[in-house]
Scaffold this active site. Structure first.
Site, PDB file in Angstrom:
ATOM      1  N   SER A 128       4.176   7.094   7.295  1.00  0.00           N
ATOM      2  CA  SER A 128       2.997   7.939   7.122  1.00  0.00           C
ATOM      3  C   SER A 128       1.706   7.188   7.383  1.00  0.00           C
ATOM      4  CB  SER A 128       2.962   8.509   5.696  1.00  0.00           C
ATOM      5  OG  SER A 128       2.860   7.457   4.744  1.00  0.00           O
ATOM      6  N   HIS A 149       7.352  12.338  11.219  1.00  0.00           N
ATOM      7  CA  HIS A 149       6.774  12.269   9.878  1.00  0.00           C
ATOM      8  C   HIS A 149       7.007  13.579   9.144  1.00  0.00           C
ATOM      9  CE1 HIS A 149       3.049  12.051   7.117  1.00  0.00           C
ATOM     10  NE2 HIS A 149       4.108  11.532   6.519  1.00  0.00           N
ATOM     11  N   GLU A 161       5.255  15.991  11.850  1.00  0.00           N
ATOM     12  CA  GLU A 161       4.392  15.395  12.879  1.00  0.00           C
ATOM     13  C   GLU A 161       5.262  14.555  13.805  1.00  0.00           C
ATOM     14  OE1 GLU A 161       0.073  14.784  10.774  1.00  0.00           O
ATOM     15  OE2 GLU A 161       1.638  13.351  10.252  1.00  0.00           O
ATOM     16  N   ASN A 199      -3.039  13.079   7.503  1.00  0.00           N
ATOM     17  CA  ASN A 199      -3.647  12.049   6.665  1.00  0.00           C
ATOM     18  C   ASN A 199      -4.987  11.562   7.206  1.00  0.00           C
ATOM     19  OD1 ASN A 199      -1.906  11.852   4.456  1.00  0.00           O
ATOM     20  ND2 ASN A 199      -0.453  10.619   5.620  1.00  0.00           N
TER      21      ASN A 199
END
Length: 533
Positions: A128, A149, A161, A199
């Site tokens: 991540s 991800h 992802e 993120n």
């Protein structure tokens, strides 16, 4: 790669998962549900067997809930095999690692696997925060390494992802994408940049709340409540970081900040660092921003009661976790509406529906924000990135709402020049609309407006830099972190000019560069101005 680009890995091919913690178990369950034989491996002896038992328990609970039949459970368990050594993964078509989030560990694992698996085997990292490019760097064939991800819990969260490192082959990325789709997930393609999509773009959701807390604008429970009940977010940032783990969230923030060479826009919070240092990591330790016990969550620290129309709500919060909510105040008999309220243009009708007379006035400058005038002469303006105290008249700012009709709470920020009568009128007006009211300190941009403006700018900047397509960014933020609206869609609805101008004013208030609008936003705002002329 020997497989045709874009095709999913066949369901009869072996999927291996290395690292059998919560995420590894979740990914294995997803692959099992798609019909694959699944091999589990962990470097710690016995862990793979424990993970298989845990997965069996999870499948059993699905049977109890009627989401899976017993035959389907038994067939899945027959395909699940814990293995002791990497050599037993030789026939895998895909290996997903979910091991310790440390670059050297992932590199060593993939280097070992490269000598074992076939040339057409995809190597996927669930990292991540690390660079997919760096994970693949030591490999002889880095082109087959891709980021996959998943979001926790992997069996329930739809987003994946699919991250292409600098050396990732297009065929490998397309095959990973097709596989994720075949597994019932919603994959998005993105480039290998710090934080990927979610993120990276989500940082302001946490960072602005923490900064508002540090500025003593409001307590955590009030900030959470305003973002939920006015902004439409499913959870507030303080309760969400308690759920994630303060150490985990702070580590991601710090990693993204360091990866962007300490860009001021990603600066971590000292308040969160102190929470981590104290061991108050959230739900998993029983205390974070909130205390968790038999009585439910309560805000960390002692509180000052429910607040009133004159309470700025800047204290540490209520011990029982309740937000500051103003006491009931009478609604004014009438208000004046001057000019256009733009993002708050639903308010005049709502005010009329509440039985408050609306008198249309003039005096506003075309193209500039209008206001609501109260009988006391106090003026209500939508939060615009300035402090209310900067006006040469008594002003109360009200915060942005996702939908003013359905919003359950509105935040107000009065200037020091607003007297008790003006505050009570402002509170009473929104209470007449059926809203709880939180009166916060006079901080530029307030809570929702500031957060949404930053999220929109981060998303626009990511799209302009080719991190992902605009559609994929909005999809990722809706599905990965449950935002009520994609930030790019939200920016277009509010108007790029409104977002830019709000950030420009915040930049004037905090001239550090943190709020300087991106070039992408400025170009879109300029185009909007050209269209208006």
């Amino acid at each position: 790669m020997t497989a045709r680009a874009g095709t999913a890995i066949e369901s009869d091919r072996v999927v291996a998962v290395v690292g059998t913690g919560t995420m590894g178990q979740g990914i294995a369950q997803v692959a099992l549900a798609a019909g694959h034989p699944v091999r589990l491996h962990d470097a710690v002896p016995g862990r793979a067997e424990q993970a298989a038992t845990a997965i069996a328990g999870g499948l059993g609970r699905l049977v109890e809930k009627g989401r899976l039949d017993a035959a389907g459970r038994d067939a899945a368990l027959a395909r699940l095999h814990p293995v002791a050594g990497l050599a037993e993964l030789a026939d895998a078509a895909l290996v997903v690692e979910a091991v310790l989030e440390r670059l050297s560990v992932k590199q060593e694992l993939f280097a070992a696997l490269e000598d074992i698996v076939a040339d057409d085997c995809l190597l996927a990292t669930n990292t991540s925060s690390l660079s997919v490019t760096a994970v693949a760097g030591p490999l002889r064939r880095p082109g087959r390494c891709v980021g996959l991800h998943f979001f926790n819990p992997a069996p329930l969260m739809p987003l994946v992802e699919v991250v292409s490192g600098f050396a990732t082959d297009e065929a490998a990325a397309a095959r990973a994408y097709g596989t994720a789709r075949a597994w019932g997930k919603t994959p998005v393609r993105c480039a290998d940049t710090p934080g990927f999509v979610v993120n990276r773009v989500a940082r302001p959701f946490y960072a602005e709340a923490l900064r508002l807390y540090e500025e003593r604008a409001a307590d955590p429970a009030t900030i959470d409540a305003v973002l939920r009940e006015s902004g439409g977010f499913r959870m507030g940032p303080f309760e969400l970081t308690d759920l994630i783990g303060q150490d985990v969230n702070e580590a991601v923030t710090r990693s993204v900040w360091e990866s962007f060479f300490q860009d001021v826009r990603f600066t971590p919070s000292l308040a969160q660092r102190r929470l981590v240092e104290s061991g108050r990591l959230g739900r998993k330790t029983g205390r974070g921003w909130y205390a968790y016990g038999d009585g439910g969550p309560g805000v960390h620290g002692s509180g000052s009661g429910s607040g009133n129309a004159g309470d700025g709500g800047a204290g540490p919060g209520n011990a029982d976790g309740r937000p500051h909510t103003a006491e009931p105040c009478p609604a004014p008999a009438s208000v004046g509406i001057h000019g256009e309220l733009f993002a708050a243009d639903a308010l005049p009708r709502l005010i009329e529906e509440a039985g408050v007379e609306v008198v249309r006035g003039d005096g506003a400058v075309p193209g500039h924000p209008g206001w609501i005038e109260l009988p006391s002469g106090t003026r209500l303006f939508l939060a615009d990135g300035t402090a209310a105290d900067e006006a040469d008249m008594p002003v109360v700012h009200f915060d942005l709402a996702l939908d003013y009709r359905t919003a359950g709470r509105i935040a107000l920020a009065p200037a020091a020049s607003v007297d008790d009568k003006g505050r009570a009128e402002a509170v009473g007006l929104f209470q007449a609309l059926g809203k709880d009211v939180s009166v916060i300190a006079d901080v530029p941009g307030m809570i929702v407006a500031r957060t949404v403006a930053m999220l929109a700018d981060f998303a626009l900047d990511a799209a302009a830099r080719g991190v992902a397509t605009a559609e994929d960014i909005d999809t990722a933020m809706r599905l990965g972190v449950n935002y009520p609206r994609g930030p790019l869609e939200w920016a277009a609805e509010l108007g790029h000019r409104w977002v830019r101008d709000t950030l420009y004013r915040l930049h004037d208030e905090y001239p550090t560069g943190r709020y300087a609008p991106s070039q992408a936003l400025c170009r879109l705002a300029a185009a909007q101005e050209d269209d208006a002329t």
